[in-house]
Design a protein around this motif. Structure first.
Motif, mmCIF file in Angstrom:
data_model
loop_
_atom_site.group_PDB
_atom_site.id
_atom_site.type_symbol
_atom_site.label_atom_id
_atom_site.label_comp_id
_atom_site.label_asym_id
_atom_site.label_seq_id
_atom_site.Cartn_x
_atom_site.Cartn_y
_atom_site.Cartn_z
ATOM 1 N N MET A 1 2.039 -6.323 9.117
ATOM 2 C CA MET A 1 1.605 -6.517 7.610
ATOM 3 C C MET A 1 0.517 -7.497 7.816
ATOM 4 O O MET A 1 -0.181 -7.612 7.009
ATOM 5 C CB MET A 1 2.951 -6.991 7.185
ATOM 6 N N LEU A 2 0.915 -8.726 8.393
ATOM 7 C CA LEU A 2 -0.325 -10.047 8.371
ATOM 8 C C LEU A 2 -1.552 -9.365 9.132
ATOM 9 O O LEU A 2 -2.679 -9.562 8.463
ATOM 10 C CB LEU A 2 0.472 -11.055 9.342
ATOM 11 N N LEU A 3 -1.585 -8.854 10.088
ATOM 12 C CA LEU A 3 -2.490 -8.283 10.527
ATOM 13 C C LEU A 3 -3.358 -7.477 9.723
ATOM 14 O O LEU A 3 -4.589 -7.455 9.634
ATOM 15 C CB LEU A 3 -2.191 -7.451 11.847
ATOM 16 N N SER A 4 -2.735 -6.440 9.039
ATOM 17 C CA SER A 4 -3.246 -5.608 8.145
ATOM 18 C C SER A 4 -3.977 -6.176 7.058
ATOM 19 O O SER A 4 -4.881 -5.969 6.585
ATOM 20 C CB SER A 4 -2.424 -4.314 7.723
ATOM 21 N N ALA A 5 -3.327 -7.141 6.578
ATOM 22 C CA ALA A 5 -3.705 -8.028 5.516
ATOM 23 C C ALA A 5 -4.863 -8.656 5.678
ATOM 24 O O ALA A 5 -5.893 -8.776 5.004
ATOM 25 C CB ALA A 5 -2.733 -8.983 4.853
ATOM 26 N N VAL A 6 -5.112 -9.246 6.894
ATOM 27 C CA VAL A 6 -6.174 -10.103 7.224
ATOM 28 C C VAL A 6 -7.299 -9.083 7.615
ATOM 29 O O VAL A 6 -8.383 -9.305 7.166
ATOM 30 C CB VAL A 6 -6.060 -11.055 8.624
ATOM 31 N N ALA A 7 -7.035 -8.269 8.359
ATOM 32 C CA ALA A 7 -8.101 -6.876 8.620
ATOM 33 C C ALA A 7 -8.650 -6.313 7.442
ATOM 34 O O ALA A 7 -10.043 -6.471 7.234
ATOM 35 C CB ALA A 7 -7.561 -6.037 9.548
ATOM 36 N N VAL A 8 -7.814 -5.874 6.577
ATOM 37 C CA VAL A 8 -8.319 -5.209 5.378
ATOM 38 C C VAL A 8 -8.795 -6.154 4.161
ATOM 39 O O VAL A 8 -9.810 -5.853 3.737
ATOM 40 C CB VAL A 8 -7.275 -4.122 4.890
ATOM 41 N N LEU A 9 -7.878 -6.985 3.915
ATOM 42 C CA LEU A 9 -7.900 -7.729 2.706
ATOM 43 C C LEU A 9 -9.159 -8.909 2.858
ATOM 44 O O LEU A 9 -9.525 -9.622 2.018
ATOM 45 C CB LEU A 9 -6.907 -8.494 2.227
ATOM 46 N N ALA A 10 -9.312 -9.417 4.184
ATOM 47 C CA ALA A 10 -10.229 -10.598 4.357
ATOM 48 C C ALA A 10 -11.485 -9.886 5.026
ATOM 49 O O ALA A 10 -12.469 -10.037 4.306
ATOM 50 C CB ALA A 10 -9.438 -11.541 5.267
ATOM 51 N N SER B 1 -7.664 -15.297 -2.837
ATOM 52 C CA SER B 1 -6.770 -15.641 -1.662
ATOM 53 C C SER B 1 -5.880 -14.680 -1.385
ATOM 54 O O SER B 1 -5.774 -13.525 -2.176
ATOM 55 C CB SER B 1 -5.740 -17.192 -2.202
ATOM 56 N N LEU B 2 -5.742 -14.696 -0.127
ATOM 57 C CA LEU B 2 -4.902 -13.691 0.697
ATOM 58 C C LEU B 2 -3.419 -13.838 0.242
ATOM 59 O O LEU B 2 -2.558 -12.845 0.266
ATOM 60 C CB LEU B 2 -5.096 -13.590 2.301
ATOM 61 N N ILE B 3 -3.035 -15.155 0.156
ATOM 62 C CA ILE B 3 -1.715 -15.482 -0.407
ATOM 63 C C ILE B 3 -0.907 -14.460 -1.242
ATOM 64 O O ILE B 3 0.311 -14.090 -0.914
ATOM 65 C CB ILE B 3 -1.517 -16.740 -0.346
ATOM 66 N N PRO B 4 -1.364 -14.174 -2.401
ATOM 67 C CA PRO B 4 -0.519 -13.418 -3.297
ATOM 68 C C PRO B 4 -0.490 -12.080 -2.820
ATOM 69 O O PRO B 4 0.797 -11.444 -3.016
ATOM 70 C CB PRO B 4 -1.261 -13.424 -4.586
ATOM 71 N N SER B 5 -1.555 -11.511 -2.212
ATOM 72 C CA SER B 5 -1.380 -10.045 -1.570
ATOM 73 C C SER B 5 -0.450 -10.207 -0.523
ATOM 74 O O SER B 5 0.580 -9.325 -0.419
ATOM 75 C CB SER B 5 -2.729 -9.875 -1.173
ATOM 76 N N VAL B 6 -0.348 -11.005 0.636
ATOM 77 C CA VAL B 6 0.570 -11.108 1.555
ATOM 78 C C VAL B 6 1.917 -11.357 1.115
ATOM 79 O O VAL B 6 2.949 -10.507 1.598
ATOM 80 C CB VAL B 6 -0.058 -12.415 2.539
ATOM 81 N N ALA B 7 2.092 -12.250 -0.002
ATOM 82 C CA ALA B 7 3.397 -12.504 -0.176
ATOM 83 C C ALA B 7 4.115 -11.193 -0.933
ATOM 84 O O ALA B 7 5.493 -11.060 -0.616
ATOM 85 C CB ALA B 7 3.495 -13.505 -1.265
#
Length: 123
Positions: free
Chosen positions: A3-12, A97-103
């Motif tokens: 999940m963290l990898l997909s969030a960083v790869a896709v959302l960042a 920020s990525l934090i709300p999406s990751v959370a």
């Protein structure tokens, strides 16, 4: 970790790339970014969705087994995760920020894992 990898790869990373290309294509950046990111994330979820009717009795009961159950279950997974992806992209855009999406992603995943873990322990 996935999940963290997909969030960083896709959302960042992908979000930053689309923000550079969107204006060149004369497409509003928020529309281009959301469409591209949701498409990338859906591709990420198709392969795991193909085996869900074999590994999850609840999904098999709803969609059936075999080829007749796989297509609608994958379709439902793609539509559901696409809607979640739009929400994640919008959270990313509005918050910066990525934090709300990751959370939220973590919370949704946990909401699925907790009942499954409990059912496995009970049965």
């Amino acid at each position: 970790m996935g999940m963290l990898l997909s969030a960083v790869a896709v959302l960042a990373v992908a979000h930053a790339l689309v923000n550079r290309v969107g204006p060149v294509l004369h497409v509003p950046v928020c529309v281009a970014a959301t469409a591209a990111l949701v498409l990338l994330a859906r591709l990420w979820h198709i392969a795991p969705s193909r085996g869900i009717t074999r590994s999850n009795a609840g999904v098999a009961a709803v969609f059936g087994t075999g080829g007749t159950g796989v297509a609608p279950s994958v379709g439902a997974a793609v539509v559901g995760t696409a809607l979640a992806g739009v929400l994640f992209c919008e959270l990313r855009r509005r918050s910066g920020s990525l934090i709300p999406s990751v959370a939220l992603h973590c919370a949704l995943n946990s909401a699925g894992y907790a009942p499954a873990w409990t059912a496995a322990r009970a049965g």
